[in-house]
Scaffold this motif. Structure first.
Motif, PDB file in Angstrom:
ATOM      1  N   ASP A  34       1.707  -3.662   8.579  1.00  0.00           N
ATOM      2  CA  ASP A  34       0.499  -4.339   9.058  1.00  0.00           C
ATOM      3  C   ASP A  34      -0.315  -4.819   7.854  1.00  0.00           C
ATOM      4  O   ASP A  34      -0.374  -4.136   6.821  1.00  0.00           O
ATOM      5  CB  ASP A  34      -0.338  -3.357   9.895  1.00  0.00           C
ATOM      6  CG  ASP A  34      -1.414  -4.073  10.696  1.00  0.00           C
ATOM      7  OD1 ASP A  34      -1.164  -4.408  11.861  1.00  0.00           O
ATOM      8  OD2 ASP A  34      -2.514  -4.303  10.137  1.00  0.00           O
ATOM      9  N   PRO A  35      -0.961  -5.970   7.941  1.00  0.00           N
ATOM     10  CA  PRO A  35      -1.727  -6.497   6.807  1.00  0.00           C
ATOM     11  C   PRO A  35      -3.062  -5.785   6.571  1.00  0.00           C
ATOM     12  O   PRO A  35      -3.696  -6.000   5.529  1.00  0.00           O
ATOM     13  CB  PRO A  35      -1.982  -7.959   7.192  1.00  0.00           C
ATOM     14  CG  PRO A  35      -1.961  -7.961   8.692  1.00  0.00           C
ATOM     15  CD  PRO A  35      -0.939  -6.929   9.081  1.00  0.00           C
ATOM     16  N   LEU A  36      -3.483  -4.919   7.509  1.00  0.00           N
ATOM     17  CA  LEU A  36      -4.816  -4.317   7.413  1.00  0.00           C
ATOM     18  C   LEU A  36      -5.118  -3.664   6.064  1.00  0.00           C
ATOM     19  O   LEU A  36      -6.181  -3.925   5.488  1.00  0.00           O
ATOM     20  CB  LEU A  36      -5.027  -3.304   8.554  1.00  0.00           C
ATOM     21  CG  LEU A  36      -6.382  -2.591   8.550  1.00  0.00           C
ATOM     22  CD1 LEU A  36      -7.532  -3.555   8.821  1.00  0.00           C
ATOM     23  CD2 LEU A  36      -6.399  -1.443   9.571  1.00  0.00           C
ATOM     24  N   PRO A  37      -4.219  -2.832   5.498  1.00  0.00           N
ATOM     25  CA  PRO A  37      -4.566  -2.203   4.215  1.00  0.00           C
ATOM     26  C   PRO A  37      -4.816  -3.224   3.099  1.00  0.00           C
ATOM     27  O   PRO A  37      -5.722  -3.045   2.271  1.00  0.00           O
ATOM     28  CB  PRO A  37      -3.341  -1.339   3.897  1.00  0.00           C
ATOM     29  CG  PRO A  37      -2.683  -1.106   5.214  1.00  0.00           C
ATOM     30  CD  PRO A  37      -2.923  -2.340   6.018  1.00  0.00           C
ATOM     31  N   LEU A  38      -4.048  -4.309   3.094  1.00  0.00           N
ATOM     32  CA  LEU A  38      -4.198  -5.329   2.052  1.00  0.00           C
ATOM     33  C   LEU A  38      -5.515  -6.072   2.219  1.00  0.00           C
ATOM     34  O   LEU A  38      -6.237  -6.319   1.239  1.00  0.00           O
ATOM     35  CB  LEU A  38      -3.017  -6.305   2.090  1.00  0.00           C
ATOM     36  CG  LEU A  38      -1.700  -5.826   1.461  1.00  0.00           C
ATOM     37  CD1 LEU A  38      -1.146  -4.593   2.168  1.00  0.00           C
ATOM     38  CD2 LEU A  38      -0.655  -6.931   1.468  1.00  0.00           C
TER      39      LEU A  38
ATOM     40  N   LYS B 143       2.984 -11.047   3.603  1.00  0.00           N
ATOM     41  CA  LYS B 143       3.156 -12.281   4.372  1.00  0.00           C
ATOM     42  C   LYS B 143       2.095 -12.378   5.474  1.00  0.00           C
ATOM     43  O   LYS B 143       1.481 -13.439   5.681  1.00  0.00           O
ATOM     44  CB  LYS B 143       4.552 -12.332   5.008  1.00  0.00           C
ATOM     45  CG  LYS B 143       5.700 -12.467   4.025  1.00  0.00           C
ATOM     46  CD  LYS B 143       5.838 -13.860   3.494  1.00  0.00           C
ATOM     47  CE  LYS B 143       7.032 -13.974   2.541  1.00  0.00           C
ATOM     48  NZ  LYS B 143       6.890 -15.146   1.659  1.00  0.00           N
ATOM     49  N   ALA B 144       1.906 -11.275   6.187  1.00  0.00           N
ATOM     50  CA  ALA B 144       0.963 -11.267   7.299  1.00  0.00           C
ATOM     51  C   ALA B 144      -0.479 -11.459   6.827  1.00  0.00           C
ATOM     52  O   ALA B 144      -1.326 -11.952   7.565  1.00  0.00           O
ATOM     53  CB  ALA B 144       1.092  -9.964   8.084  1.00  0.00           C
ATOM     54  N   ALA B 145      -0.744 -11.066   5.557  1.00  0.00           N
ATOM     55  CA  ALA B 145      -2.093 -11.223   4.981  1.00  0.00           C
ATOM     56  C   ALA B 145      -2.240 -12.550   4.234  1.00  0.00           C
ATOM     57  O   ALA B 145      -3.299 -12.835   3.677  1.00  0.00           O
ATOM     58  CB  ALA B 145      -2.386 -10.065   4.041  1.00  0.00           C
TER      59      ALA B 145
ATOM     60  N   LEU C 187      -6.476   4.312   7.035  1.00  0.00           N
ATOM     61  CA  LEU C 187      -6.914   3.330   8.035  1.00  0.00           C
ATOM     62  C   LEU C 187      -6.104   3.542   9.310  1.00  0.00           C
ATOM     63  O   LEU C 187      -5.126   4.296   9.306  1.00  0.00           O
ATOM     64  CB  LEU C 187      -6.701   1.904   7.503  1.00  0.00           C
ATOM     65  CG  LEU C 187      -7.381   1.559   6.173  1.00  0.00           C
ATOM     66  CD1 LEU C 187      -6.860   0.233   5.640  1.00  0.00           C
ATOM     67  CD2 LEU C 187      -8.891   1.512   6.332  1.00  0.00           C
ATOM     68  N   GLU C 188      -6.471   2.832  10.366  1.00  0.00           N
ATOM     69  CA  GLU C 188      -5.750   3.029  11.629  1.00  0.00           C
ATOM     70  C   GLU C 188      -4.371   2.379  11.633  1.00  0.00           C
ATOM     71  O   GLU C 188      -3.541   2.693  12.484  1.00  0.00           O
ATOM     72  CB  GLU C 188      -6.575   2.557  12.834  1.00  0.00           C
ATOM     73  CG  GLU C 188      -7.034   1.108  12.792  1.00  0.00           C
ATOM     74  CD  GLU C 188      -8.401   0.917  12.126  1.00  0.00           C
ATOM     75  OE1 GLU C 188      -9.058  -0.080  12.458  1.00  0.00           O
ATOM     76  OE2 GLU C 188      -8.795   1.748  11.285  1.00  0.00           O
ATOM     77  N   LYS C 189      -4.129   1.460  10.699  1.00  0.00           N
ATOM     78  CA  LYS C 189      -2.800   0.846  10.604  1.00  0.00           C
ATOM     79  C   LYS C 189      -2.327   0.886   9.153  1.00  0.00           C
ATOM     80  O   LYS C 189      -3.135   0.914   8.230  1.00  0.00           O
ATOM     81  CB  LYS C 189      -2.840  -0.602  11.102  1.00  0.00           C
ATOM     82  CG  LYS C 189      -3.101  -0.696  12.605  1.00  0.00           C
ATOM     83  CD  LYS C 189      -3.110  -2.140  13.078  1.00  0.00           C
ATOM     84  CE  LYS C 189      -3.327  -2.195  14.586  1.00  0.00           C
ATOM     85  NZ  LYS C 189      -3.473  -3.585  15.057  1.00  0.00           N
ATOM     86  N   ARG C 190      -1.021   0.865   8.977  1.00  0.00           N
ATOM     87  CA  ARG C 190      -0.433   0.907   7.631  1.00  0.00           C
ATOM     88  C   ARG C 190       0.563  -0.242   7.464  1.00  0.00           C
ATOM     89  O   ARG C 190       0.885  -0.922   8.437  1.00  0.00           O
ATOM     90  CB  ARG C 190       0.263   2.260   7.412  1.00  0.00           C
ATOM     91  CG  ARG C 190       1.395   2.514   8.394  1.00  0.00           C
ATOM     92  CD  ARG C 190       2.074   3.847   8.185  1.00  0.00           C
ATOM     93  NE  ARG C 190       1.199   4.959   8.460  1.00  0.00           N
ATOM     94  CZ  ARG C 190       1.537   6.227   8.311  1.00  0.00           C
ATOM     95  NH1 ARG C 190       2.748   6.544   7.892  1.00  0.00           N
ATOM     96  NH2 ARG C 190       0.696   7.188   8.595  1.00  0.00           N
ATOM     97  N   LYS C 191       1.034  -0.456   6.241  1.00  0.00           N
ATOM     98  CA  LYS C 191       2.069  -1.479   6.033  1.00  0.00           C
ATOM     99  C   LYS C 191       3.246  -1.192   6.969  1.00  0.00           C
ATOM    100  O   LYS C 191       3.593  -0.035   7.144  1.00  0.00           O
ATOM    101  CB  LYS C 191       2.555  -1.450   4.579  1.00  0.00           C
ATOM    102  CG  LYS C 191       1.495  -1.688   3.541  1.00  0.00           C
ATOM    103  CD  LYS C 191       2.034  -1.529   2.102  1.00  0.00           C
ATOM    104  CE  LYS C 191       2.526  -0.124   1.826  1.00  0.00           C
ATOM    105  NZ  LYS C 191       2.995   0.068   0.446  1.00  0.00           N
TER     106      LYS C 191
END
Length: 225
Positions: A154-158, A186-188, A148-152
């Motif tokens: 960052d919450p994006l993968p979760l 936490k962010a997710a 993905l364009e962001k990784r931990k």
């Protein structure tokens, strides 16, 4: 801490399921030797692991955890290719599972939990390592740091896992050894378990306030029983 209504367990890979530092060290030192640069003890390189291949290579070129901001981009690209090519051919020389991991994953799967890997490691390495360590077929989904364009952290993968598996954040649990795992959770708004034995840059994983902190992977099974 007892977790309820969980269906999907997201696992980090390096430092959580596997101790890959010996082979990552081998690859970093091969890269440095090829570039005629000084090599480092495994314990030093171990303290650099956990943010994916690109950060590890930059730390190797910097000779420390603090990345030199003046690394020549062409040198970095050349170094990364040397590292990745060597590592690809030496994934499971000395890499091994942490105690109880294989047995506990099998128990969790038998109990009906859906298991997922969310790692910052490049995707191409995940399946060969799982095959080499006899973990094939246990995971429903594998997500690498370059998927993905962001990784931990960052919450994006979760959140991507939740979307793809059609589950809510509340039905998921993140398990990891690094602040990146806990911060992403936490962010997710996802509950998380921090493991004390992996790669967390010398910090106490409890500082980042996961819902539970365990010294032993087997404690996960007990808390989900």
């Amino acid at each position: 801490m007892k977790f309820t209504n969980k269906e999907v367990i997201l696992f980090d890979l390096d430092g959580t399921l596997i101790d890959s530092a010996p082979d990552l060290s081998l690859a970093i030192n091969h890269m440095l030797s090829t570039l005629k640069r000084p090599t480092f003890e495994q314990d030093i390189i171990r303290s650099w692991v956990g943010n994916g291949a690109q950060v590890l290579v930059k730390r190797g070129l910097s000779g420390q955890a603090e990345i030199d901001q003046d690394i020549d981009p062409a040198l970095f690209e050349k170094s990364l290719q040397i590292f990745l090519e060597f590592y690809k051919n030496n994934l499971c020389i000395d890499t091994q599972l942490y105690p109880s991991v294989r047995a506990c994953l099998k128990i969790l799967k038998a109990k009906g939990y859906r298991l997922v890997i969310v790692t910052n490691k490049p995707f191409e390495f995940i399946e060969p390592i799982l095959d080499g360590l006899q973990l094939t077929g246990l995971f429903e989904m594998l997500l690498g740091g370059d998927c993905l364009e962001k990784r931990k952290p960052d919450p994006l993968p979760l959140l991507h896992v939740c979307e793809k598996l059609s589950v809510s954040v509340e039905q998921c649990l993140m398990v990891g050894d690094s602040k990146n795992d806990i911060l992403a959770a936490k962010a997710a708004n996802m509950e998380s378990i921090g493991l004390t034995y992996g790669y967390n840059y010398g910090e106490d994983i409890g500082m980042h306030n996961p819902e539970a902190v365990f010294d032993d992977f087997a404690d996960i099974v007990a808390t989900l029983s």
